[in-house]
Design a protein around this motif. Structure first.
Motif, mmCIF file in Angstrom:
data_model
loop_
_atom_site.group_PDB
_atom_site.id
_atom_site.type_symbol
_atom_site.label_atom_id
_atom_site.label_comp_id
_atom_site.label_asym_id
_atom_site.label_seq_id
_atom_site.Cartn_x
_atom_site.Cartn_y
_atom_site.Cartn_z
ATOM 1 N N MET A 182 0.833 -1.191 0.000
ATOM 2 C CA MET A 182 0.000 0.000 0.000
ATOM 3 C C MET A 182 0.873 1.249 0.000
ATOM 4 N N ALA A 183 1.977 1.207 0.721
ATOM 5 C CA ALA A 183 2.864 2.365 0.751
ATOM 6 C C ALA A 183 3.425 2.648 -0.636
ATOM 7 N N ALA A 184 3.742 1.591 -1.391
ATOM 8 C CA ALA A 184 4.276 1.776 -2.742
ATOM 9 C C ALA A 184 3.259 2.434 -3.671
ATOM 10 N N LEU A 185 1.979 2.284 -3.340
ATOM 11 C CA LEU A 185 0.917 2.911 -4.127
ATOM 12 C C LEU A 185 0.599 4.321 -3.649
ATOM 13 N N GLY A 186 1.298 4.770 -2.621
ATOM 14 C CA GLY A 186 1.047 6.099 -2.080
ATOM 15 C C GLY A 186 -0.197 6.166 -1.226
ATOM 16 N N ALA A 187 -0.667 5.018 -0.749
ATOM 17 C CA ALA A 187 -1.896 4.976 0.040
ATOM 18 C C ALA A 187 -1.594 5.185 1.514
ATOM 19 N N ASN A 188 -2.541 5.755 2.192
ATOM 20 C CA ASN A 188 -2.462 5.896 3.637
ATOM 21 C C ASN A 188 -2.731 4.519 4.237
ATOM 22 N N LEU A 189 -1.801 4.030 5.044
ATOM 23 C CA LEU A 189 -1.941 2.695 5.623
ATOM 24 C C LEU A 189 -3.129 2.575 6.550
ATOM 25 N N TRP A 190 -3.692 3.694 6.984
ATOM 26 C CA TRP A 190 -4.831 3.694 7.894
ATOM 27 C C TRP A 190 -6.154 3.816 7.142
ATOM 28 N N ASP A 191 -6.117 3.870 5.811
ATOM 29 C CA ASP A 191 -7.325 4.028 4.991
ATOM 30 C C ASP A 191 -8.007 2.664 4.857
ATOM 31 N N SER A 192 -9.006 2.416 5.686
ATOM 32 C CA SER A 192 -9.636 1.098 5.723
ATOM 33 C C SER A 192 -10.409 0.777 4.445
ATOM 34 N N ASP A 193 -10.995 1.771 3.786
ATOM 35 C CA ASP A 193 -11.711 1.515 2.528
ATOM 36 C C ASP A 193 -10.744 1.053 1.440
ATOM 37 N N PHE A 194 -9.615 1.732 1.326
ATOM 38 C CA PHE A 194 -8.620 1.344 0.326
ATOM 39 C C PHE A 194 -8.054 -0.031 0.658
ATOM 40 N N ARG A 195 -7.761 -0.259 1.931
ATOM 41 C CA ARG A 195 -7.230 -1.554 2.365
ATOM 42 C C ARG A 195 -8.199 -2.676 1.984
ATOM 43 N N GLU A 196 -9.483 -2.459 2.176
ATOM 44 C CA GLU A 196 -10.483 -3.482 1.837
ATOM 45 C C GLU A 196 -10.487 -3.759 0.335
ATOM 46 N N ARG A 197 -10.353 -2.721 -0.490
ATOM 47 C CA ARG A 197 -10.311 -2.930 -1.945
ATOM 48 C C ARG A 197 -9.066 -3.724 -2.351
ATOM 49 N N VAL A 198 -7.935 -3.415 -1.741
ATOM 50 C CA VAL A 198 -6.707 -4.156 -2.030
ATOM 51 C C VAL A 198 -6.860 -5.618 -1.606
ATOM 52 N N GLU A 199 -7.410 -5.845 -0.427
ATOM 53 C CA GLU A 199 -7.581 -7.221 0.043
ATOM 54 C C GLU A 199 -8.569 -7.990 -0.826
ATOM 55 N N GLN A 200 -9.599 -7.332 -1.342
ATOM 56 C CA GLN A 200 -10.538 -8.009 -2.241
ATOM 57 C C GLN A 200 -9.829 -8.435 -3.522
ATOM 58 N N LEU A 201 -9.004 -7.568 -4.063
ATOM 59 C CA LEU A 201 -8.209 -7.921 -5.244
ATOM 60 C C LEU A 201 -7.289 -9.096 -4.927
ATOM 61 N N GLN A 202 -6.645 -9.066 -3.771
ATOM 62 C CA GLN A 202 -5.764 -10.158 -3.386
ATOM 63 C C GLN A 202 -6.535 -11.460 -3.207
ATOM 64 N N ARG A 203 -7.741 -11.404 -2.651
ATOM 65 C CA ARG A 203 -8.550 -12.625 -2.491
ATOM 66 C C ARG A 203 -8.913 -13.210 -3.852
ATOM 67 N N THR A 204 -9.205 -12.357 -4.812
ATOM 68 C CA THR A 204 -9.521 -12.830 -6.165
ATOM 69 C C THR A 204 -8.300 -13.516 -6.777
ATOM 70 N N LEU A 205 -7.143 -12.884 -6.653
ATOM 71 C CA LEU A 205 -5.910 -13.480 -7.182
ATOM 72 C C LEU A 205 -5.566 -14.780 -6.464
ATOM 73 N N PHE A 206 -5.785 -14.805 -5.149
ATOM 74 C CA PHE A 206 -5.560 -15.998 -4.336
ATOM 75 C C PHE A 206 -6.351 -17.180 -4.906
ATOM 76 N N ALA A 207 -7.629 -16.974 -5.172
ATOM 77 C CA ALA A 207 -8.476 -18.044 -5.706
ATOM 78 C C ALA A 207 -8.032 -18.442 -7.109
ATOM 79 N N ASP A 208 -7.692 -17.460 -7.939
ATOM 80 C CA ASP A 208 -7.227 -17.762 -9.299
ATOM 81 C C ASP A 208 -5.959 -18.612 -9.267
ATOM 82 N N LEU A 209 -5.019 -18.258 -8.395
ATOM 83 C CA LEU A 209 -3.773 -19.019 -8.288
ATOM 84 C C LEU A 209 -4.033 -20.452 -7.831
ATOM 85 N N LEU A 210 -4.896 -20.608 -6.845
ATOM 86 C CA LEU A 210 -5.190 -21.958 -6.350
ATOM 87 C C LEU A 210 -5.886 -22.798 -7.409
#
Length: 118
Positions: free
Chosen positions: A1-29
């Motif tokens: 998140m820091a590399a994207l210039g995001a505030n680490l305390w931004d819970s809405d942005f964090r949730e969007r990143v985690e949703q993307l990661q969950r999608t990739l997680f399932a695709d990889l598996l």
């Protein structure tokens, strides 16, 4: 998140990143590749959801819990000095108190379980 210039305390942005990661997680598996979730899954229901998703896709599941004492965590945060705004000790203490440590039943639900305390 820091590399994207995001505030680490931004819970809405964090949730969007985690949703993307969950999608990739399932695709990889689904492709038969290993996937590692390394964001904090502090609550048992979060870990169980990911464990069940992986198991439903036929993947082996492994839980590695990093659980050093509060003093060591605070030392690491202070040495790293990357949080913006800086983390306060009481922020860490509050978060530390929220962590739901896996019990024996949860540990047994994984194909492999490890606890690291340093």
């Amino acid at each position: 998140m820091a590399a994207l210039g995001a505030n680490l305390w931004d819970s809405d942005f964090r949730e969007r990143v985690e949703q993307l990661q969950r999608t990739l997680f399932a695709d990889l598996l689904r492709c038969g590749t290993a996937a590692i979730i390394e964001w904090g899954t502090w609550a048992r229901h979060e870990r169980e959801r990911l464990r069940q998703e992986a198991a439903d896709l036929g993947a082996r599941t492994e839980l590695i819990v990093l659980d050093p004492p509060l003093e060591i965590l605070w030392e690491r945060v202070a040495l790293r000095g990357l949080e913006d705004p800086p983390m306060r000790r009481d922020d860490l203490e509050g978060a530390y108190g929220l962590f739901q440590r896996p019990d024996d039943t949860e540990a047994a639900s994984y194909d492999s379980f490890s606890l690291v305390t340093d």
